[in-house]
Scaffold this motif. Structure first.
Motif, PDB file in Angstrom:
ATOM      1  N   SER A   3      37.454  62.125  38.758  1.00  0.00           N
ATOM      2  CA  SER A   3      37.590  60.855  38.062  1.00  0.00           C
ATOM      3  C   SER A   3      36.422  59.939  38.380  1.00  0.00           C
ATOM      4  O   SER A   3      36.000  59.816  39.533  1.00  0.00           O
ATOM      5  CB  SER A   3      38.906  60.175  38.473  1.00  0.00           C
ATOM      6  N   SER A   4      35.889  59.276  37.348  1.00  0.00           N
ATOM      7  CA  SER A   4      34.867  58.264  37.571  1.00  0.00           C
ATOM      8  C   SER A   4      35.502  56.934  37.936  1.00  0.00           C
ATOM      9  O   SER A   4      34.820  56.027  38.427  1.00  0.00           O
ATOM     10  CB  SER A   4      33.997  58.106  36.320  1.00  0.00           C
ATOM     11  N   GLN A   5      36.788  56.802  37.670  1.00  0.00           N
ATOM     12  CA  GLN A   5      37.533  55.607  38.050  1.00  0.00           C
ATOM     13  C   GLN A   5      38.014  55.733  39.495  1.00  0.00           C
ATOM     14  O   GLN A   5      38.242  56.837  39.986  1.00  0.00           O
ATOM     15  CB  GLN A   5      38.788  55.447  37.181  1.00  0.00           C
ATOM     16  N   PRO A   6      38.217  54.607  40.172  1.00  0.00           N
ATOM     17  CA  PRO A   6      38.922  54.683  41.447  1.00  0.00           C
ATOM     18  C   PRO A   6      40.343  55.168  41.209  1.00  0.00           C
ATOM     19  O   PRO A   6      40.942  54.913  40.157  1.00  0.00           O
ATOM     20  CB  PRO A   6      38.886  53.250  41.966  1.00  0.00           C
ATOM     21  N   GLY A  29      41.737  48.483  36.920  1.00  0.00           N
ATOM     22  CA  GLY A  29      40.694  49.478  36.708  1.00  0.00           C
ATOM     23  C   GLY A  29      40.919  50.819  37.384  1.00  0.00           C
ATOM     24  O   GLY A  29      40.057  51.695  37.328  1.00  0.00           O
ATOM     25  N   PHE A  30      42.082  51.011  38.006  1.00  0.00           N
ATOM     26  CA  PHE A  30      42.392  52.267  38.673  1.00  0.00           C
ATOM     27  C   PHE A  30      43.055  53.257  37.719  1.00  0.00           C
ATOM     28  O   PHE A  30      43.770  52.863  36.784  1.00  0.00           O
ATOM     29  CB  PHE A  30      43.366  52.040  39.830  1.00  0.00           C
ATOM     30  N   HIS A  31      42.824  54.533  37.974  1.00  0.00           N
ATOM     31  CA  HIS A  31      43.759  55.528  37.467  1.00  0.00           C
ATOM     32  C   HIS A  31      44.808  55.698  38.560  1.00  0.00           C
ATOM     33  O   HIS A  31      44.478  55.854  39.731  1.00  0.00           O
ATOM     34  CB  HIS A  31      43.124  56.872  37.163  1.00  0.00           C
ATOM     35  N   GLY A  47      47.427  55.409  31.649  1.00  0.00           N
ATOM     36  CA  GLY A  47      46.689  55.229  32.885  1.00  0.00           C
ATOM     37  C   GLY A  47      47.422  55.674  34.125  1.00  0.00           C
ATOM     38  O   GLY A  47      46.883  55.591  35.233  1.00  0.00           O
ATOM     39  N   THR A 230      42.444  45.718  46.834  1.00  0.00           N
ATOM     40  CA  THR A 230      41.102  45.508  46.296  1.00  0.00           C
ATOM     41  C   THR A 230      40.280  44.449  47.009  1.00  0.00           C
ATOM     42  O   THR A 230      39.059  44.403  46.812  1.00  0.00           O
ATOM     43  CB  THR A 230      41.185  45.127  44.801  1.00  0.00           C
TER      44      THR A 230
END
Length: 271
Positions: A3-6, A29-31, A47, A230
């Motif tokens: 994953s490019s997402q956190p 912005g997380f998966h 998501g 975060t």
């Protein structure tokens, strides 16, 4: 595919506070990989990926974490949210009931933490958010075993945070008060009820139910979880909601005798 997402892993994410936290982290912005003991028939929101997990099983925890790391390439945040409640005077709760409670609320946290730490250490970054309670810093009459699990999580979290900080990992606590999440639905009644405690137990249970039903919007607590996950320079403790912040401050500054008297009044306990 990595994953490019956190990626945030949340235990007990299918309902209640866990679901609200999952939605909040997706918005941030997380998966999110959310877990439940049985995900059959559940429809996760966009998501969120759901996985089966039994936090009382070493094998289930190891398989879940390895599967997430293999599938997504990373775990940036772990939210240890899965838990249960247990009501009743301590004399009314069997050892078996209390052992089950500790296995979920305390050893479940420890299993999950031990499973994710090696991956976070390799990456030299990570955040572990443990869901505690106001009953992790103040007494909970007729919920002594539950309160004991939250006190344990508090001490454990503070200690582990010191151990892992030099590896780029932080361990923080979120301390909700009464929250409208149906907590009562996941609270077990005593298996050995005694007439000697029945009247005061009933009053104490009613007070807790009123605090839950009239408590904070779960979105408020979810925002505290997102902040804990975060914040660049996280605090150790995040009391979640106005009531929790007030009680946390009172516990620190109000003399013990006065706090004790007010608590007994709140829970309608006879002297």
């Amino acid at each position: 595919m990595p994953s490019s997402q956190p990626v945030a892993l949340i235990t007990g994410a299918n309902a209640g506070l866990g679901r609200f936290a999952a939605l909040g982290l997706v918005e941030a912005g997380f998966h999110v990989v959310g877990t439940s003991r049985d995900t059959t028939g559940l429809n996760p929101p966009s998501g969120v990926t759901l996985r089966d997990l039994d936090v009382t099983s070493d094998e289930s925890v190891a398989a879940l974490v390895e599967g997430v790391v293999t599938g997504f390439g990373r775990i940036d945040v772990l939210v240890n949210n899965a838990g249960m409640g247990l009501a009743g005077a301590i004399e009314e709760n069997s050892i078996a009931q209390q052992q089950k409670l500790f296995d979920i609320n305390v050893f479940g946290v420890i299993r999950m933490t031990n499973a994710v730490l090696p991956h976070m250490r390799v990456r030299r970054r990570g955040r572990i958010v443990n869901i505690s309670s106001i009953f992790g810093f103040m007494p909970a009459p007729y919920m002594a075993a539950y309160s004991a699990t939250k006190y344990a999580v508090e001490g454990y979290s503070e200690s582990v945070d010191h151990e892992v900080r030099s590896h780029g990992i932080r361990v923080v606590l979120v301390e909700p008060g009464g929250t409208r999440t149906g907590f009562d639905d996941n609270t077990t009644a005593p298996d050995n009820p005694l007439e000697a405690y029945a009247q005061q137990r009933g009053r104490a249970n009613r007070v807790v139910a009123e605090q839950v039903n009239g408590g904070e919007d779960p979105v408020t607590v979810a925002k505290a979880i997102v902040a804990a996950a975060t914040d660049a320079n996280p605090r150790l403790r995040y009391p979640a909601g106005a009531k929790a912040r007030q009680l946390s401050a009172m516990r620190r500054i109000v003399p013990a005798r006065i706090f004790d008297k007010q608590l007994r009044k709140t829970f309608e306990l006879a002297d």
